[in-house]
Design a protein around this motif. Structure first.
Motif, PDB file in Angstrom:
ATOM      1  N   THR A 187       0.818  -1.214   0.000  1.00 29.13           N
ATOM      2  CA  THR A 187       0.000   0.000   0.000  1.00 29.13           C
ATOM      3  C   THR A 187       0.855   1.269   0.000  1.00 29.13           C
ATOM      4  OG1 THR A 187      -0.181   0.009   2.426  1.00 29.13           O
ATOM      5  CG2 THR A 187      -1.930  -1.109   1.196  1.00 29.13           C
ATOM      6  N   ALA A 188       2.117   1.149   0.423  1.00 30.75           N
ATOM      7  CA  ALA A 188       3.011   2.312   0.455  1.00 30.75           C
ATOM      8  C   ALA A 188       3.639   2.599  -0.904  1.00 30.75           C
ATOM      9  CB  ALA A 188       4.105   2.100   1.498  1.00 30.75           C
ATOM     10  N   LEU A 189       3.462   1.684  -1.862  1.00 35.79           N
ATOM     11  CA  LEU A 189       4.057   1.851  -3.187  1.00 35.79           C
ATOM     12  C   LEU A 189       3.113   2.638  -4.095  1.00 35.79           C
ATOM     13  CD1 LEU A 189       5.390  -1.801  -3.647  1.00 35.79           C
ATOM     14  CD2 LEU A 189       6.748   0.240  -3.113  1.00 35.79           C
ATOM     15  N   PRO A 190       3.656   3.267  -5.145  1.00 37.65           N
ATOM     16  CA  PRO A 190       2.798   3.984  -6.097  1.00 37.65           C
ATOM     17  C   PRO A 190       1.767   3.037  -6.711  1.00 37.65           C
ATOM     18  CG  PRO A 190       5.093   4.586  -6.419  1.00 37.65           C
ATOM     19  CD  PRO A 190       5.093   3.433  -5.461  1.00 37.65           C
ATOM     20  N   LYS A 191       0.498   3.339  -6.484  1.00 35.26           N
ATOM     21  CA  LYS A 191      -0.566   2.404  -6.849  1.00 35.26           C
ATOM     22  C   LYS A 191      -0.637   2.148  -8.347  1.00 35.26           C
ATOM     23  CE  LYS A 191      -5.500   1.484  -6.358  1.00 35.26           C
ATOM     24  NZ  LYS A 191      -6.814   2.009  -5.997  1.00 35.26           N
ATOM     25  N   GLU A 192      -0.565   3.217  -9.138  1.00 46.79           N
ATOM     26  CA  GLU A 192      -0.715   3.052 -10.582  1.00 46.79           C
ATOM     27  C   GLU A 192       0.420   2.216 -11.163  1.00 46.79           C
ATOM     28  OE1 GLU A 192      -1.638   5.738 -14.591  1.00 46.79           O
ATOM     29  OE2 GLU A 192      -1.203   6.721 -12.670  1.00 46.79           O
ATOM     30  N   ALA A 193       1.622   2.458 -10.721  1.00 50.82           N
ATOM     31  CA  ALA A 193       2.776   1.692 -11.202  1.00 50.82           C
ATOM     32  C   ALA A 193       2.645   0.225 -10.813  1.00 50.82           C
ATOM     33  CB  ALA A 193       4.067   2.273 -10.630  1.00 50.82           C
ATOM     34  N   LEU A 194       2.167  -0.021  -9.581  1.00 52.48           N
ATOM     35  CA  LEU A 194       1.993  -1.392  -9.100  1.00 52.48           C
ATOM     36  C   LEU A 194       0.949  -2.139  -9.928  1.00 52.48           C
ATOM     37  CD1 LEU A 194       2.887  -3.372  -6.863  1.00 52.48           C
ATOM     38  CD2 LEU A 194       1.003  -2.498  -5.478  1.00 52.48           C
TER      39      LEU A 194
END
Length: 251
Positions: A195-202
């Motif tokens: 959840t701490a990672l960039p959502k769109e990139a993930l």
């Protein structure tokens, strides 16, 4: 029978039917599909799937199988649409899915894990696919995906002979990420990290990893289900299901 909670952008789905060893019935497939489709909501970044007992999931409900064998074409089609809605909701879930597995994962309890992105399992977890023993064939894309995930030889032993896959072997073959006595905690830790990672990139990364093979997987699922809905009405399947029900009633 499927409980859900949403906290800090993490949707947790729990298979909660311990009296039936967490077997999935049509209502549960429908509920799972509805919940997984919620992942298109911007408030959900990760999905966790777990079970509320000492068995993750014992597969498809045997009573549903028996009723399906007796169903007319109209009812059988309705049942198939419910099950396939769940399957496609898992396949098309845009966010990472993490499984926390405690105890046996049987039939669809194992094949649904093929569509999870991370899997944590207890040391006593055992994976089993008894389709042929029930007079049926592979489902949920397992005839395509399982050889890719664990190798052709082991996949054939599981799908044709019903050979078990223990946690240690599942780890060595790369089917699971880690063996742990607390899979829910490990799943929660990974979920928080994701959840701490960039959502769109993930989400784009997840889509790229599976997007090229999606149509092949969909075609495989349709082919498998065509066969299952034929085989389940054959005498071999109806006899095997009746025997299984009889054994279950004496345990």
């Amino acid at each position: 029978m499927i409980t859900s909670s949403l906290s800090n952008h993490i949707l947790t789905l729990t298979i909660d039917r311990p009296t039936a060893k967490n077997a999935l019935n049509l209502d549960m497939y429908q509920n799972l599909a509805q919940q997984l489709e919620r992942a298109k909501n911007d408030d959900i970044y990760v999905v966790i799937i777990t079970g509320n007992s000492d068995i993750f999931c014992s597969g498809n409900d045997i009573e549903d199988f028996i009723q399906l064998a007796q169903a007319d074409d109209t009812q059988a089609q309705k049942n198939r649409e419910i099950i396939e809605r769940f399957m496609f909701a898992m396949i098309d879930c845009p966010v990472p899915i993490i499984a926390a597995v405690s105890g046996p994962a049987i039939g669809i309890g194992m094949t649904l894990l093929q569509h999870c992105d991370f899997i944590f399992a207890t040391p006593n977890t055992v994976f089993t696919l008894p389709f042929v023993k029930l007079g049926l064939c592979p489902e949920f894309g397992s005839s395509l995906l399982l050889p890719q995930l664990i190798g052709e030889r082991k996949a054939k032993a599981m799908l044709m002979l019903g050979e078990e896959l223990a946690a240690e072997e599942a780890l060595s073959l790369g089917f699971i990420n880690q063996i742990t006595v607390q899979p829910e905690q490990r799943a929660a830790h990974y979920a928080i990290t994701l959840t701490a990672l960039p959502k769109e990139a993930l989400q784009h990364t997840k889509k790229l990893l599976s997007g090229n093979s999606r149509q092949q997987l969909i075609d495989c699922i349709y082919k498998e289900n065509d066969l299952i809905f034929k085989l389940i009405k054959r005498s071999e399947a109806t006899s095997a299901l009746s025997r299984f029900k009889g054994k279950k009633s004496h345990t």
